[in-house]
Design a protein around this motif. Sequence first.
Motif, PDB file in Angstrom:
ATOM      1  N   GLN A 107       0.827  -1.211   0.000  1.00 44.61           N
ATOM      2  CA  GLN A 107       0.000   0.000   0.000  1.00 44.61           C
ATOM      3  C   GLN A 107       0.861   1.262   0.000  1.00 44.61           C
ATOM      4  O   GLN A 107       0.565   2.217  -0.717  1.00 44.61           O
ATOM      5  CB  GLN A 107      -0.950  -0.013   1.200  1.00 44.61           C
ATOM      6  CG  GLN A 107      -1.997  -1.094   1.092  1.00 44.61           C
ATOM      7  CD  GLN A 107      -2.768  -1.314   2.381  1.00 44.61           C
ATOM      8  OE1 GLN A 107      -2.257  -1.123   3.481  1.00 44.61           O
ATOM      9  NE2 GLN A 107      -4.029  -1.737   2.243  1.00 44.61           N
TER      10      GLN A 107
ATOM     11  N   GLN B  96       2.359   1.735  -3.407  1.00 47.48           N
ATOM     12  CA  GLN B  96       1.342   2.261  -4.313  1.00 47.48           C
ATOM     13  C   GLN B  96       1.117   3.753  -4.072  1.00 47.48           C
ATOM     14  O   GLN B  96       0.969   4.523  -5.020  1.00 47.48           O
ATOM     15  CB  GLN B  96       0.035   1.466  -4.160  1.00 47.48           C
ATOM     16  CG  GLN B  96       0.153   0.053  -4.700  1.00 47.48           C
ATOM     17  CD  GLN B  96      -1.027  -0.838  -4.340  1.00 47.48           C
ATOM     18  OE1 GLN B  96      -1.673  -0.657  -3.304  1.00 47.48           O
ATOM     19  NE2 GLN B  96      -1.294  -1.828  -5.187  1.00 47.48           N
TER      20      GLN B  96
ATOM     21  N   ASP C  74       3.317   0.696  -9.453  1.00 48.24           N
ATOM     22  CA  ASP C  74       2.491  -0.464  -9.774  1.00 48.24           C
ATOM     23  C   ASP C  74       3.285  -1.641  -9.224  1.00 48.24           C
ATOM     24  O   ASP C  74       4.418  -1.887  -9.663  1.00 48.24           O
ATOM     25  CB  ASP C  74       2.308  -0.571 -11.287  1.00 48.24           C
ATOM     26  CG  ASP C  74       1.493  -1.779 -11.711  1.00 48.24           C
ATOM     27  OD1 ASP C  74       0.747  -2.331 -10.869  1.00 48.24           O
ATOM     28  OD2 ASP C  74       1.607  -2.173 -12.886  1.00 48.24           O
TER      29      ASP C  74
ATOM     30  N   THR D 227      -2.696  -5.869  -5.585  1.00 43.63           N
ATOM     31  CA  THR D 227      -1.717  -5.466  -6.594  1.00 43.63           C
ATOM     32  C   THR D 227      -2.302  -5.419  -8.004  1.00 43.63           C
ATOM     33  O   THR D 227      -1.758  -4.727  -8.866  1.00 43.63           O
ATOM     34  CB  THR D 227      -0.506  -6.419  -6.610  1.00 43.63           C
ATOM     35  OG1 THR D 227      -0.944  -7.721  -6.995  1.00 43.63           O
ATOM     36  CG2 THR D 227       0.200  -6.460  -5.261  1.00 43.63           C
TER      37      THR D 227
END
Length: 179
Positions: free
Chosen positions: A22, A25, A30, A54
């Motif tokens: 997390q 991200q 990615d 993911t």
Amino acid sequence: MKTLYLFGSAAPPVLDIVPVIQEAQRRGFDVCLGLTPAAARWLEPQIGELELLTGHPVRSEYKAPGAPDVWPRADVVLFAPATFNSLNSWALGLTAAFVVGFCAEGIGKGVPLVTMPCVNAAYARHRALDRSVAELRGMGVTVLYGDGGFRPNPPGERRPYPWHVALSAAERVSCPDSP
């Protein structure tokens, strides 16, 4: 968006991988998750959740010859936690595990590679660890061990793993010209 291959081996910090994904991200990555076979067994009950998080299959095995790639091309690889076995295998070119094999080949392909060990002080006394760290650094791998990286803890003692250090290093070495 840059693609981060986040690889982990079977050390306790891999059990806390969800918030790491997390955070990666949030940092604009990615994330594709790859695990050693032992780490995949540890996380088996969470694999579906990890794939949803993911948006990619979690991999722990080599793909079959001729099979299509299921992940986008990596802009950077972060191998953390990397166990004593994984680091030594990588440095020696012993590629039975998919994540170790990808990293070994990544050196030759020029993929930016960052690793942060997770070893206790007893393993750290074994001369193979220092040789492997030096070998990987000599091949251009960013190894976050010692000052500014992971510091071994006494056997059986669990300290917070410095994930923020590893993610920051992955950001620094990621390919600046990637789409």
